[in-house]
Write a protein that holds these residues in place. Structure first.
Motif, PDB file in Angstrom:
ATOM      1  N   THR A  22       0.830  -1.195   0.000  1.00 47.09           N
ATOM      2  CA  THR A  22       0.000   0.000   0.000  1.00 47.09           C
ATOM      3  C   THR A  22       0.866   1.248   0.000  1.00 47.09           C
ATOM      4  OG1 THR A  22      -0.146  -0.034   2.413  1.00 47.09           O
ATOM      5  CG2 THR A  22      -1.915  -1.129   1.197  1.00 47.09           C
ATOM      6  N   LEU A  27       0.850  -2.113   4.497  1.00 51.74           N
ATOM      7  CA  LEU A  27       1.100  -3.415   3.886  1.00 51.74           C
ATOM      8  C   LEU A  27       2.316  -3.223   2.986  1.00 51.74           C
ATOM      9  CD1 LEU A  27      -2.446  -4.573   2.694  1.00 51.74           C
ATOM     10  CD2 LEU A  27      -1.316  -5.102   4.843  1.00 51.74           C
ATOM     11  N   TYR A  32      -0.021 -12.978  -0.387  1.00 53.03           N
ATOM     12  CA  TYR A  32      -1.339 -13.561  -0.593  1.00 53.03           C
ATOM     13  C   TYR A  32      -1.212 -14.653  -1.637  1.00 53.03           C
ATOM     14  CZ  TYR A  32      -2.356 -10.807  -4.903  1.00 53.03           C
ATOM     15  OH  TYR A  32      -2.356 -10.272  -6.159  1.00 53.03           O
ATOM     16  N   THR A  44      -2.836 -12.670   3.427  1.00 53.07           N
ATOM     17  CA  THR A  44      -4.146 -12.030   3.371  1.00 53.07           C
ATOM     18  C   THR A  44      -4.867 -12.463   2.107  1.00 53.07           C
ATOM     19  OG1 THR A  44      -5.301  -9.917   3.643  1.00 53.07           O
ATOM     20  CG2 THR A  44      -3.308  -9.885   2.261  1.00 53.07           C
ATOM     21  N   GLU A  48     -10.703 -10.258   2.624  1.00 49.01           N
ATOM     22  CA  GLU A  48     -10.319  -9.781   3.958  1.00 49.01           C
ATOM     23  C   GLU A  48      -9.987  -8.286   3.923  1.00 49.01           C
ATOM     24  OE1 GLU A  48      -7.581 -11.854   7.117  1.00 49.01           O
ATOM     25  OE2 GLU A  48      -6.308 -10.926   5.575  1.00 49.01           O
ATOM     26  N   LEU A  49      -9.328  -7.856   2.861  1.00 52.49           N
ATOM     27  CA  LEU A  49      -8.981  -6.439   2.735  1.00 52.49           C
ATOM     28  C   LEU A  49     -10.217  -5.577   2.482  1.00 52.49           C
ATOM     29  CD1 LEU A  49      -5.712  -6.884   0.676  1.00 52.49           C
ATOM     30  CD2 LEU A  49      -5.909  -6.338   3.115  1.00 52.49           C
TER      31      LEU A  49
END
Length: 136
Positions: A22, A27, A32, A44, A48-49
Protein backbone atom coordinates in the motif's frame (compact mmCIF):
# COMPACT_ATOMS: atom_id res chain seq x y z
CA UNK A 1 -7.39 12.73 -2.83
CA UNK A 2 -6.13 9.54 -4.42
CA UNK A 3 -4.70 6.48 -2.66
CA UNK A 4 -3.07 3.45 -4.19
CA UNK A 5 -1.96 -0.11 -3.64
CA UNK A 6 0.04 -2.44 -5.86
CA UNK A 7 -0.31 -6.19 -6.38
CA UNK A 8 2.41 -8.34 -7.92
CA UNK A 9 1.59 -11.97 -8.79
CA UNK A 10 3.97 -14.61 -10.09
CA UNK A 11 2.97 -18.01 -11.39
CA UNK A 12 -0.27 -19.85 -11.97
CA UNK A 13 -3.40 -19.32 -9.90
CA UNK A 14 -3.03 -22.35 -7.63
CA UNK A 15 0.75 -22.67 -7.43
CA UNK A 16 1.66 -19.00 -7.73
CA UNK A 17 1.79 -16.30 -5.11
CA UNK A 18 1.69 -12.57 -4.84
CA UNK A 19 2.49 -9.60 -2.67
CA UNK A 20 0.53 -6.44 -1.88
CA UNK A 21 2.01 -3.06 -1.01
CA UNK A 22 0.00 0.00 0.00
CA UNK A 23 0.97 3.61 -0.52
CA UNK A 24 1.34 4.12 3.24
CA UNK A 25 3.50 0.98 3.50
CA UNK A 26 1.15 -0.41 6.17
CA UNK A 27 1.10 -3.42 3.89
CA UNK A 28 4.53 -3.91 2.35
CA UNK A 29 5.15 -7.03 0.31
CA UNK A 30 2.31 -8.68 2.25
CA UNK A 31 1.83 -12.15 0.85
CA UNK A 32 -1.34 -13.56 -0.59
CA UNK A 33 -2.04 -16.76 -2.50
CA UNK A 34 -4.70 -19.18 -3.61
CA UNK A 35 -4.35 -20.95 -0.26
CA UNK A 36 -4.76 -17.75 1.79
CA UNK A 37 -7.84 -16.90 -0.23
CA UNK A 38 -9.64 -20.21 -0.60
CA UNK A 39 -8.04 -22.51 1.96
CA UNK A 40 -5.99 -21.88 5.13
CA UNK A 41 -2.70 -20.46 3.90
CA UNK A 42 -0.50 -17.76 5.39
CA UNK A 43 -1.21 -14.24 4.14
CA UNK A 44 -4.15 -12.03 3.37
CA UNK A 45 -6.71 -12.07 0.57
CA UNK A 46 -8.83 -9.53 -1.33
CA UNK A 47 -12.03 -10.28 0.60
CA UNK A 48 -10.32 -9.78 3.96
CA UNK A 49 -8.98 -6.44 2.74
CA UNK A 50 -12.43 -5.38 1.50
CA UNK A 51 -13.84 -6.35 4.91
CA UNK A 52 -11.18 -4.21 6.64
CA UNK A 53 -11.88 -1.29 4.32
CA UNK A 54 -15.65 -1.50 4.73
CA UNK A 55 -15.60 -1.87 8.52
CA UNK A 56 -13.13 1.00 8.87
CA UNK A 57 -14.93 3.32 6.47
CA UNK A 58 -18.38 2.60 7.90
CA UNK A 59 -17.15 3.12 11.48
CA UNK A 60 -15.62 6.50 10.62
CA UNK A 61 -18.82 7.57 8.82
CA UNK A 62 -20.97 6.50 11.77
CA UNK A 63 -18.64 8.39 14.11
CA UNK A 64 -19.11 11.53 12.02
CA UNK A 65 -22.91 11.26 12.12
CA UNK A 66 -23.01 10.54 15.87
CA UNK A 67 -20.72 13.50 16.55
CA UNK A 68 -22.83 15.79 14.32
CA UNK A 69 -25.84 14.87 16.46
CA UNK A 70 -23.94 15.97 19.58
CA UNK A 71 -23.36 12.59 21.23
CA UNK A 72 -20.13 11.53 22.88
CA UNK A 73 -18.59 8.28 21.65
CA UNK A 74 -16.75 5.99 24.00
CA UNK A 75 -16.24 3.32 21.34
CA UNK A 76 -17.60 1.87 18.12
CA UNK A 77 -16.52 -1.61 17.04
CA UNK A 78 -17.56 -2.93 13.65
CA UNK A 79 -16.95 -6.41 12.26
CA UNK A 80 -17.45 -6.93 8.55
CA UNK A 81 -18.02 -10.31 6.91
CA UNK A 82 -17.62 -10.46 3.15
CA UNK A 83 -19.55 -13.36 1.62
CA UNK A 84 -17.82 -14.71 -1.50
CA UNK A 85 -19.71 -17.49 -3.29
CA UNK A 86 -18.61 -19.00 -6.60
CA UNK A 87 -16.48 -16.00 -7.52
CA UNK A 88 -19.03 -13.33 -6.63
CA UNK A 89 -19.18 -11.14 -3.54
CA UNK A 90 -22.80 -11.55 -2.53
CA UNK A 91 -22.84 -9.35 0.56
CA UNK A 92 -21.02 -7.33 3.15
CA UNK A 93 -22.45 -7.84 6.63
CA UNK A 94 -21.61 -5.23 9.27
CA UNK A 95 -22.03 -6.01 12.97
CA UNK A 96 -21.73 -2.95 15.21
CA UNK A 97 -21.24 -2.68 18.97
CA UNK A 98 -21.12 0.87 20.29
CA UNK A 99 -20.90 2.73 23.57
CA UNK A 100 -22.41 6.19 23.06
CA UNK A 101 -23.58 8.29 25.96
CA UNK A 102 -27.22 9.41 25.91
CA UNK A 103 -28.23 8.13 22.46
CA UNK A 104 -31.53 6.28 22.05
CA UNK A 105 -31.63 2.99 20.18
CA UNK A 106 -33.95 4.56 17.61
CA UNK A 107 -31.50 7.41 16.86
CA UNK A 108 -28.56 5.00 16.83
CA UNK A 109 -30.27 2.69 14.30
CA UNK A 110 -31.13 5.71 12.14
CA UNK A 111 -27.48 6.81 12.09
CA UNK A 112 -26.25 3.25 11.43
CA UNK A 113 -28.52 3.02 8.38
CA UNK A 114 -27.38 6.43 7.17
CA UNK A 115 -23.70 5.45 7.55
CA UNK A 116 -24.30 2.11 5.84
CA UNK A 117 -25.72 3.89 2.79
CA UNK A 118 -23.25 6.77 2.67
CA UNK A 119 -19.77 5.56 3.57
CA UNK A 120 -17.52 5.68 0.48
CA UNK A 121 -16.77 1.94 0.55
CA UNK A 122 -20.50 1.11 0.66
CA UNK A 123 -20.89 3.25 -2.44
CA UNK A 124 -17.84 1.63 -4.07
CA UNK A 125 -19.32 -1.84 -3.68
CA UNK A 126 -22.03 -0.76 -6.10
CA UNK A 127 -20.05 1.36 -8.55
CA UNK A 128 -18.57 1.52 -12.01
CA UNK A 129 -15.17 -0.12 -12.48
CA UNK A 130 -12.71 1.44 -14.92
CA UNK A 131 -9.45 -0.15 -16.04
CA UNK A 132 -6.55 0.56 -18.32
CA UNK A 133 -4.10 -2.14 -19.32
CA UNK A 134 -0.74 -2.35 -21.10
CA UNK A 135 1.44 -5.31 -21.97
CA UNK A 136 5.05 -4.75 -20.95
Amino acid sequence: MKRNATAIWKGSLKEGAGVLTTQSKTLENTQYSFKSRFEEGVGTNPEELVAAAHSGCFTMQLSAYVTEEGFEIESIETKCIINLVEGTILSSHLTVAAKIAGISNEKFQELVTKAEKNCPISKLLNSEIVSEANLV
